[in-house]
Design a protein around this motif. Structure first.
Motif, short mmCIF file in Angstrom:
data_model
loop_
_atom_site.label_atom_id
_atom_site.label_comp_id
_atom_site.label_asym_id
_atom_site.label_seq_id
_atom_site.Cartn_x
_atom_site.Cartn_y
_atom_site.Cartn_z
N ILE A 159 1.22 3.17 -10.34
CA ILE A 159 0.15 2.46 -11.04
C ILE A 159 -1.11 3.31 -11.01
O ILE A 159 -1.57 3.72 -9.94
CB ILE A 159 -0.10 1.09 -10.37
N ARG A 160 -1.68 3.59 -12.17
CA ARG A 160 -2.81 4.52 -12.27
C ARG A 160 -4.17 3.85 -12.14
O ARG A 160 -5.16 4.51 -11.79
CB ARG A 160 -2.73 5.28 -13.60
N ASN A 161 -4.26 2.57 -12.46
CA ASN A 161 -5.55 1.89 -12.37
C ASN A 161 -5.34 0.40 -12.14
O ASN A 161 -4.27 -0.16 -12.43
CB ASN A 161 -6.39 2.12 -13.63
N ALA A 162 -6.36 -0.24 -11.63
CA ALA A 162 -6.26 -1.65 -11.27
C ALA A 162 -6.08 -2.55 -12.49
O ALA A 162 -5.37 -3.55 -12.42
CB ALA A 162 -7.50 -2.07 -10.48
N SER A 217 -1.68 3.01 -4.89
CA SER A 217 -2.36 3.99 -4.05
C SER A 217 -3.63 3.42 -3.42
O SER A 217 -4.15 2.39 -3.88
CB SER A 217 -2.74 5.21 -4.89
N PRO A 218 -4.16 4.10 -2.40
CA PRO A 218 -5.43 3.67 -1.82
C PRO A 218 -6.56 3.65 -2.84
O PRO A 218 -7.45 2.79 -2.76
CB PRO A 218 -5.68 4.72 -0.73
N THR A 234 6.50 4.14 1.50
CA THR A 234 6.40 5.58 1.69
C THR A 234 7.56 6.27 0.98
O THR A 234 8.51 5.62 0.55
CB THR A 234 6.46 5.96 3.19
N ASN A 235 7.46 7.58 0.85
CA ASN A 235 8.56 8.40 0.35
C ASN A 235 8.35 9.81 0.89
O ASN A 235 7.29 10.11 1.46
CB ASN A 235 8.64 8.37 -1.19
N LEU A 244 0.85 -1.18 0.00
CA LEU A 244 0.00 0.00 0.00
C LEU A 244 0.89 1.23 0.00
O LEU A 244 1.71 1.42 0.90
CB LEU A 244 -0.92 0.00 1.23
N ASP A 245 0.70 2.08 -1.01
CA ASP A 245 1.59 3.22 -1.22
C ASP A 245 0.99 4.50 -0.65
O ASP A 245 0.41 5.31 -1.37
CB ASP A 245 1.85 3.37 -2.72
N THR A 246 1.14 4.67 0.65
CA THR A 246 0.65 5.89 1.32
C THR A 246 1.30 6.00 2.69
O THR A 246 1.68 4.99 3.29
CB THR A 246 -0.88 5.88 1.47
N ALA A 247 1.40 7.24 3.19
CA ALA A 247 1.92 7.47 4.53
C ALA A 247 0.80 7.91 5.48
O ALA A 247 1.08 8.34 6.60
CB ALA A 247 3.02 8.53 4.49
N ASP A 248 -0.43 7.79 5.02
CA ASP A 248 -1.59 8.21 5.82
C ASP A 248 -2.02 7.06 6.74
O ASP A 248 -2.55 6.05 6.28
CB ASP A 248 -2.73 8.60 4.88
N ILE A 249 -1.78 7.23 8.02
CA ILE A 249 -2.05 6.14 8.98
C ILE A 249 -3.55 5.82 9.05
O ILE A 249 -3.93 4.66 9.25
CB ILE A 249 -1.48 6.51 10.36
#
Length: 251
Positions: free
Chosen positions: A212-215, A232-233, A69-70, A47-52
């Motif tokens: 990745i832009r879409n599933a 992304s989420p 994360t980055n 999962l590519d996010t830093a939002d807990i």
């Protein structure tokens, strides 16, 4: 004060100090390895996010091997890009998953190496350090690998960079699929060539497809034999959208 009483007080102070140190260090103790399903096979989804808050929403689904994360994602989530804060975030992410990826920073190979070692210190077997696939970044990656630190080479745009990742011993190489496509390249073809190169070199380096832009794009690559993705989420939620299933489930 008698010597015996002085000694007793000193012992009590020592115990208090040790207790305080243990309490302070407990905040960054990494939890036991998360449960990995027996039949997950070789697939690794991140999962590519830093939002807990989003971690708390999506990680309990159990489909994610880890979190990536980055610095950009940290800024977007309002999280400080500091070693101390990333240690705290790693602790949270690793309660749900097996791996946490964060990016080292610095202007020299030595800076990147030192930062990577500091970031991975709480759990070198579960915290993966990202460095760019530049000459400076690869030099730092080499030192990190030799120090038993897990490494992901990032900012990859060309299949020839798979030879670098394989040769330096990086565990992951992260090509930016969407950004390659934006630059006029065939992003999916580049990713598949990278996979072919690592297989041809008999390397264990994983191609971690990012941006990745879409599933559907991810599903197509998975059908062609790729098994490692970070997304992304929004793309994660898209995986769960199927009106026929929703109708059949009576939701």
């Amino acid at each position: 004060i008698p010597t015996s009483i002085k000694e007793l007080l000193q012992r009590k102070m020592t115990i208090i100090k040790l207790t305080m140190l243990l309490l302070l260090s407990a905040s960054t103790i990494i939890p036991a390895r998360a449960f990995s399903p027996l039949f997950r096979g070789e697939s690794r989804l991140f999962l590519d996010t830093a939002d807990i808050e989003i971690w708390e929403e999506l990680l309990p689904t159990g489909i994610f091997h880890g979190v990536t994360t980055n610095p950009t994602l940290l800024e977007r989530a309002g999280e400080p890009c500091t070693v101390e804060n990333l240690h705290k975030m790693a602790k949270v992410a690793l309660e749900y998953t097996d791996e946490f990826m964060c990016q080292a920073w610095g202007s020299s190979a030595e800076d990147l190496y030192n930062c990577g070692m500091a970031l991975s210190q709480p759990a070198r077997d579960r915290i993966v350090i990202k460095v760019p696939v530049t000459q400076t970044g690869v030099e730092a990656a080499s030192k990190l690998v030799q120090s038993n630190c897990r490494v992901c080479l990032t900012a990859c745009y060309n299949h020839k960079q798979a030879m670098i990742a394989s040769s330096v011993g990086a565990e992951y190489l992260a090509p930016y699929l969407g950004r390659m496509t934006d630059a006029g390249l065939d992003g999916s073809s580049e990713c598949l060539k990278m996979q072919a190169i690592t297989e041809g070199m008999k390397s264990d380096t994983r191609i971690l497809v990012a941006s990745i832009r879409n599933a559907q794009t991810m599903v197509d690559l998975a059908a062609d034999g790729m098994e490692t993705f970070t997304f992304s989420p929004e793309v994660a939620r898209e995986l769960f959208v199927e009106p026929l299933t929703t109708g059949a489930a009576g939701v």
